[in-house]
Scaffold this motif. Structure first.
Motif, PDB file in Angstrom:
ATOM      1  N   GLN A 179     -44.854   4.579   4.024  1.00 25.29           N
ATOM      2  CA  GLN A 179     -43.422   4.887   3.775  1.00 25.29           C
ATOM      3  C   GLN A 179     -42.461   3.979   4.621  1.00 25.29           C
ATOM      4  N   PHE A 180     -41.744   3.137   4.289  1.00 24.47           N
ATOM      5  CA  PHE A 180     -40.901   2.305   5.070  1.00 24.47           C
ATOM      6  C   PHE A 180     -39.611   2.766   5.012  1.00 24.47           C
ATOM      7  N   THR A 181     -39.071   2.828   6.335  1.00 26.44           N
ATOM      8  CA  THR A 181     -37.689   3.396   6.454  1.00 26.44           C
ATOM      9  C   THR A 181     -36.769   2.541   6.659  1.00 26.44           C
ATOM     10  N   ASP A 182     -36.871   1.421   6.765  1.00 24.34           N
ATOM     11  CA  ASP A 182     -35.707   0.401   7.128  1.00 24.34           C
ATOM     12  C   ASP A 182     -36.107  -1.166   6.805  1.00 24.34           C
ATOM     13  N   ALA A 183     -35.324  -1.937   6.397  1.00 21.53           N
ATOM     14  CA  ALA A 183     -35.405  -3.330   6.178  1.00 21.53           C
ATOM     15  C   ALA A 183     -34.249  -3.823   6.713  1.00 21.53           C
ATOM     16  N   SER A 184     -34.404  -4.866   7.502  1.00 23.29           N
ATOM     17  CA  SER A 184     -33.153  -5.516   8.042  1.00 23.29           C
ATOM     18  C   SER A 184     -33.520  -6.733   8.517  1.00 23.29           C
ATOM     19  N   ALA A 185     -32.438  -7.592   8.743  1.00 22.32           N
ATOM     20  CA  ALA A 185     -32.269  -9.099   9.066  1.00 22.32           C
ATOM     21  C   ALA A 185     -31.144  -9.368  10.104  1.00 22.32           C
ATOM     22  N   GLU A 186     -31.357  -9.701  11.325  1.00 20.78           N
ATOM     23  CA  GLU A 186     -30.288 -10.014  12.342  1.00 20.78           C
ATOM     24  C   GLU A 186     -29.429 -10.974  11.603  1.00 20.78           C
ATOM     25  N   TYR A 191     -39.445  -5.268   8.076  1.00 17.73           N
ATOM     26  CA  TYR A 191     -39.522  -3.800   7.413  1.00 17.73           C
ATOM     27  C   TYR A 191     -40.451  -2.882   8.453  1.00 17.73           C
ATOM     28  N   MET A 192     -39.638  -1.720   8.508  1.00 15.69           N
ATOM     29  CA  MET A 192     -40.297  -0.675   9.682  1.00 15.69           C
ATOM     30  C   MET A 192     -40.403   0.690   9.234  1.00 15.69           C
ATOM     31  N   THR A 193     -41.649   1.315   9.482  1.00 19.02           N
ATOM     32  CA  THR A 193     -42.175   2.558   9.291  1.00 19.02           C
ATOM     33  C   THR A 193     -41.543   3.512  10.487  1.00 19.02           C
ATOM     34  N   ALA A 194     -41.347   4.585  10.248  1.00 16.38           N
ATOM     35  CA  ALA A 194     -41.206   5.665  11.248  1.00 16.38           C
ATOM     36  C   ALA A 194     -42.267   5.279  12.657  1.00 16.38           C
ATOM     37  N   ASP A 195     -43.391   5.235  12.187  1.00 17.58           N
ATOM     38  CA  ASP A 195     -44.368   5.103  13.274  1.00 17.58           C
ATOM     39  C   ASP A 195     -44.777   3.346  13.027  1.00 17.58           C
ATOM     40  N   PRO A 196     -44.297   2.593  13.828  1.00 18.49           N
ATOM     41  CA  PRO A 196     -44.722   0.927  13.665  1.00 18.49           C
ATOM     42  C   PRO A 196     -46.228   0.543  13.941  1.00 18.49           C
ATOM     43  N   SER A 197     -46.895   1.615  14.633  1.00 27.27           N
ATOM     44  CA  SER A 197     -48.359   1.672  14.943  1.00 27.27           C
ATOM     45  C   SER A 197     -49.154   1.714  13.545  1.00 27.27           C
ATOM     46  N   ALA A 236     -43.098  -8.284   7.584  1.00 28.11           N
ATOM     47  CA  ALA A 236     -41.995  -9.200   7.675  1.00 28.11           C
ATOM     48  C   ALA A 236     -42.081 -10.403   6.408  1.00 28.11           C
ATOM     49  N   ILE A 237     -40.805 -10.565   5.747  1.00 32.32           N
ATOM     50  CA  ILE A 237     -40.801 -11.633   4.882  1.00 32.32           C
ATOM     51  C   ILE A 237     -39.803 -12.690   5.563  1.00 32.32           C
ATOM     52  N   SER A 238     -40.166 -14.045   5.770  1.00 31.36           N
ATOM     53  CA  SER A 238     -39.634 -14.831   6.265  1.00 31.36           C
ATOM     54  C   SER A 238     -39.096 -15.856   5.092  1.00 31.36           C
ATOM     55  N   SER A 239     -37.876 -16.525   5.013  1.00 27.99           N
ATOM     56  CA  SER A 239     -37.450 -17.020   3.640  1.00 27.99           C
ATOM     57  C   SER A 239     -36.810 -18.341   4.123  1.00 27.99           C
ATOM     58  N   THR A 240     -36.774 -19.444   3.174  1.00 24.31           N
ATOM     59  CA  THR A 240     -35.918 -20.658   3.324  1.00 24.31           C
ATOM     60  C   THR A 240     -35.444 -20.992   1.933  1.00 24.31           C
ATOM     61  N   TRP A 241     -34.461 -21.583   1.852  1.00 22.90           N
ATOM     62  CA  TRP A 241     -34.097 -22.272   0.551  1.00 22.90           C
ATOM     63  C   TRP A 241     -33.707 -23.754   0.730  1.00 22.90           C
ATOM     64  N   SER A 281     -33.185  -9.350   0.530  1.00 19.56           N
ATOM     65  CA  SER A 281     -33.063  -9.198  -0.929  1.00 19.56           C
ATOM     66  C   SER A 281     -34.196  -9.417  -1.831  1.00 19.56           C
ATOM     67  N   LEU A 282     -35.433 -10.198  -1.187  1.00 16.40           N
ATOM     68  CA  LEU A 282     -36.417 -10.611  -2.015  1.00 16.40           C
ATOM     69  C   LEU A 282     -37.119  -9.316  -2.112  1.00 16.40           C
ATOM     70  N   VAL A 283     -37.405  -8.374  -1.612  1.00 18.75           N
ATOM     71  CA  VAL A 283     -38.192  -7.173  -1.558  1.00 18.75           C
ATOM     72  C   VAL A 283     -37.491  -5.936  -0.779  1.00 18.75           C
ATOM     73  N   THR A 284     -37.180  -4.827  -1.641  1.00 24.02           N
ATOM     74  CA  THR A 284     -36.625  -3.799  -1.108  1.00 24.02           C
ATOM     75  C   THR A 284     -37.677  -2.859  -0.232  1.00 24.02           C
ATOM     76  N   LYS A 285     -37.117  -2.246   0.648  1.00 22.59           N
ATOM     77  CA  LYS A 285     -37.973  -1.303   1.549  1.00 22.59           C
ATOM     78  C   LYS A 285     -38.846  -0.415   0.732  1.00 22.59           C
ATOM     79  N   GLU A 286     -38.170   0.026  -0.505  1.00 23.14           N
ATOM     80  CA  GLU A 286     -38.624   1.171  -1.461  1.00 23.14           C
ATOM     81  C   GLU A 286     -39.887   0.244  -2.161  1.00 23.14           C
ATOM     82  N   GLU A 287     -39.833  -0.967  -2.637  1.00 23.09           N
ATOM     83  CA  GLU A 287     -40.834  -1.708  -3.034  1.00 23.09           C
ATOM     84  C   GLU A 287     -42.009  -1.955  -2.063  1.00 23.09           C
ATOM     85  N   MET A 288     -41.606  -2.071  -0.820  1.00 20.83           N
ATOM     86  CA  MET A 288     -42.389  -2.409   0.049  1.00 20.83           C
ATOM     87  C   MET A 288     -43.527  -1.047   0.274  1.00 20.83           C
ATOM     88  N   SER A 289     -42.702   0.131   0.156  1.00 23.58           N
ATOM     89  CA  SER A 289     -43.469   1.256   0.186  1.00 23.58           C
ATOM     90  C   SER A 289     -44.421   1.532  -0.886  1.00 23.58           C
TER      91      SER A 289
END
Length: 188
Positions: free
Chosen positions: A61-68, A76-82, A87-92, A47-55
């Protein structure tokens, strides 16, 4: 010796970002929202940065933003990770947020990758540090670390004569990190 210290620094980063509880991360389906820094409450790191903002900021072109589940890291991943990933790591949690900054400060003596060789970044949150191509920002009890991985650009930069490309790559990463951090700070 410097390599060993750098490796230990990177080994400590995940420790500073690990979860203490088993609560589920809540996702917002309506887009980014402002989060309150409440210790013990789980937040969606995506929720800190969307994949669209990252792009938009990186030009990739980032196609996915996910957290387990129970993760404090959004990947954040593109179609070709190479080509690009991030990544954004966070803590409160105040103790963890201060540990993130301390861990990054350990890397400051090893790398001076910002313009003019400064690793402490003024004007972002309460504290900000840039080392080893990662920007860590703390505001109150909340903290996050942005890591961009743009191997194609790095490879191109490393081929430039005299090492000028490596410094330009670091400057570019820092500029992108600052733009992303500015967006993320409005959502803490």
């Amino acid at each position: 010796m410097k390599l060993m210290i750098l490796l230990v620094t990177f080994a400590l980063i995940p420790v500073a970002c690990t979860s203490r509880g088993g609560e589920a991360v809540q996702r917002s389906t309506s887009g980014p929202e402002k989060l309150s820094a409440q210790p013990g409450r789980k937040h969606d790191p995506c929720s800190l940065v969307t994949k669209e903002e990252m792009s938009q900021v990186t030009g990739e072109q980032f196609t996915d933003a996910s957290a387990e589940k129970n993760s404090r890291t959004c990947t954040y991943m593109t179609a070709d990770p190479s080509v690009a990933s991030a990544a954004i790591s966070s803590t409160w949690d105040g103790d963890e947020s201060r540990a993130m900054i301390a861990t990054m400060k350990a890397g400051e003596d090893l790398t001076k990758m910002t313009p003019s060789g400064e690793a402490t970044i003024p004007g972002l949150g309460d504290q900000a540090s840039f080392a080893t191509y990662a920007l860590t920002v703390r505001k109150g009890d909340a903290a996050f670390m942005i890591r961009l991985n743009l191997p194609t650009r790095l490879s191109r930069a490393m081929r430039q004569e005299g090492g000028k490309g490596a410094q330009q790559y670091a400057d570019d990463i820092l500029a992108m990190d600052k733009a992303l951090a500015t967006k993320a700070l409005t959502r803490l």
